[in-house]
Design a protein around this motif. Structure first.
Motif, PDB file in Angstrom:
ATOM      1  N   ILE A 179      -9.956  -7.800 -11.682  1.00 12.95           N
ATOM      2  CA  ILE A 179      -8.859  -8.447 -10.963  1.00 12.95           C
ATOM      3  C   ILE A 179      -8.591  -7.647  -9.695  1.00 12.95           C
ATOM      4  O   ILE A 179      -8.316  -6.448  -9.744  1.00 12.95           O
ATOM      5  N   ASP A 180      -8.726  -8.340  -8.567  1.00 13.97           N
ATOM      6  CA  ASP A 180      -8.584  -7.731  -7.248  1.00 13.97           C
ATOM      7  C   ASP A 180      -7.121  -7.731  -6.823  1.00 13.97           C
ATOM      8  O   ASP A 180      -6.341  -8.563  -7.296  1.00 13.97           O
ATOM      9  N   ASP A 181      -6.766  -6.815  -5.950  1.00 10.39           N
ATOM     10  CA  ASP A 181      -5.412  -6.764  -5.365  1.00 10.39           C
ATOM     11  C   ASP A 181      -4.340  -6.772  -6.444  1.00 10.39           C
ATOM     12  O   ASP A 181      -3.280  -7.400  -6.273  1.00 10.39           O
ATOM     13  N   PHE A 182      -4.602  -6.088  -7.553  1.00 10.43           N
ATOM     14  CA  PHE A 182      -3.682  -6.179  -8.677  1.00 10.43           C
ATOM     15  C   PHE A 182      -2.296  -5.651  -8.315  1.00 10.43           C
ATOM     16  O   PHE A 182      -2.163  -4.591  -7.715  1.00 10.43           O
ATOM     17  N   ALA A 236      -8.586   2.386  -8.040  1.00 10.21           N
ATOM     18  CA  ALA A 236      -7.626   2.361  -6.947  1.00 10.21           C
ATOM     19  C   ALA A 236      -8.345   2.056  -5.643  1.00 10.21           C
ATOM     20  O   ALA A 236      -9.379   2.651  -5.333  1.00 10.21           O
ATOM     21  N   GLU A 237      -7.802   1.118  -4.887  1.00  9.87           N
ATOM     22  CA  GLU A 237      -8.367   0.749  -3.584  1.00  9.87           C
ATOM     23  C   GLU A 237      -7.624   1.473  -2.474  1.00  9.87           C
ATOM     24  O   GLU A 237      -6.486   1.887  -2.649  1.00  9.87           O
ATOM     25  N   GLY A 238      -8.261   1.590  -1.341  1.00  6.42           N
ATOM     26  CA  GLY A 238      -7.575   2.151  -0.172  1.00  6.42           C
ATOM     27  C   GLY A 238      -7.264   3.630  -0.313  1.00  6.42           C
ATOM     28  O   GLY A 238      -6.262   4.113   0.204  1.00  6.42           O
TER      29      GLY A 238
HETATM   30 CA    CA Z   1      -8.624  -5.715  -2.913  1.00  2.00          CA
END
Ligand code: CA
Ligand code: C2E
Ligand code: CA
Ligand code: CA
Length: 277
Positions: A179-182, A236-238
């Motif tokens: 799941i993206d941008d959770f 964790a993104e970013g």
């Molecule tokens: Ca994302």
């Protein structure tokens, strides 16, 4: 006053016209780009807490002949609105799988790594999506376990029953689901439990202010605790700096993606920069 009012209106109309002209122009250019395959995929590394590669995310790039690079954050929503996303998404899947197949043959891609591919809700909801995915896996002879599809929470809300069925069918193929941008969507805990999901990607907006914003820190904490209970991985993104990475690891997040580890780069550079034998 009357005169200036009319001028204001005229100006307004001209601006509106300019906006819709630009939009039409972009749609035209996007059709052309899709037909001519003016796209490229860049790859961004995903790593674990031992600084080992665990995979890559494929990110589309469009270089327009006149305008140069146009951000996917700008053109993907347009492509979704005019339906071109189905064809573009198919191109992305084909291109990224063909890249994995090449790297596997060259011994440059570890079979335990995953290629993360973004799937638009509109693409996912197509009746032909599952057969297309199967066909692509067979065509490129890429093990399903090397593939991870990134979907967003909100798309599942449209039609949960049929989305769930499709997700289970994808899992039966052996393909992973993230799941993206959770945290930016509307999924409830109860319904997260019922999803056959391997991984949550914590949205970069929470990671960005992790060190300064107490509520963002609390959210990240909560997501990690919940994911642990549900036996789901968290990436964790970013992640842009060492301190972010360090804090995340402390909190219990062991998978990362972000500029601190590497920017999205063309395939040649991905191997040169991130793959060492
Ligand atoms: Ca994302
Ligand atoms: P996303 O899926 O959330 O992808 C992550 C975005 O964050 C990428 O932007 C990536 O370049 C950027 N990023 C990575 N690390 C960092 C960091 O440390 N700091 C910051 N500030 N940003 C970072 P990009 O490549 O511009 O893509 C934007 C969005 O466009 C993506 O967000 C995704 O929603 C969409 N997109 C990109 N490629 C595709 C595709 O092939 N198919 C579909 N359907 N959507 C795509
Ligand atoms: Ca993504
Ligand atoms: Ca996004």
């Amino acid at each position: 006053a009357k005169e200036s009012g009319r001028n204001t209106f005229a100006l307004y109309k001209t601006e509106m016209q300019a906006v819709s002209d630009a939009r039409l122009e972009m749609e035209k250019a996007l059709h052309h780009a899709t037909e001519s395959k003016f796209f490229k995929l860049y790859y961004q590394p995903q790593t674990n807490d031992k600084n080992q590669l665990i995979g890559a995310e494929a990110l589309i790039r469009w270089k327009d002949e006149q305008k140069g690079f146009i951000s996917p954050a700008v053109f993907i929503p347009v492509a979704e609105e005019i339906g071109l996303i189905v064809e573009i998404g198919q191109w992305v899947l084909n291109e990224s799988l063909s890249q994995v197949a090449i790297w596997l043959k060259e011994g440059k891609w570890d079979p335990s790594w995953r290629m993360s591919i973004n799937v638009s809700p509109i693409q996912f909801q197509q009746a032909g999506f599952l057969p297309m995915l199967k066909e692509q896996l067979e065509k490129h002879e890429v093990p399903a376990s090397c593939v991870d599809l990134e979907i967003t929470e909100n798309m599942l809300l449209n039609d949960l029953t049929s989305s769930l069925e499709k997700m289970h069918a994808i899992k039966r193929l052996g393909v992973h689901l993230s799941i993206d941008d959770f945290g930016t969507g509307y999924s409830s805990l109860k319904y997260l439990k019922s999803l056959p999901i391997d991984r949550l990607k914590i949205d970069q907006s929470f990671v960005r202010d992790l060190l300064t914003d107490k509520s963002d820190e609390a959210i990240v904490h909560a997501v990690i605790a919940m994911a642990q209970a549900l036996n789901i991985n968290v990436l964790a993104e970013g992640v842009e700096t060492f301190v972010h990475y360090d804090r995340l690891r402390e909190i219990g997040c062991f998978f990362y993606q972000g500029y601190y580890f590497g920017h999205p780069v063309p395939p040649e550079d991905f191997i040169a920069e991130f793959v060492h034998d």
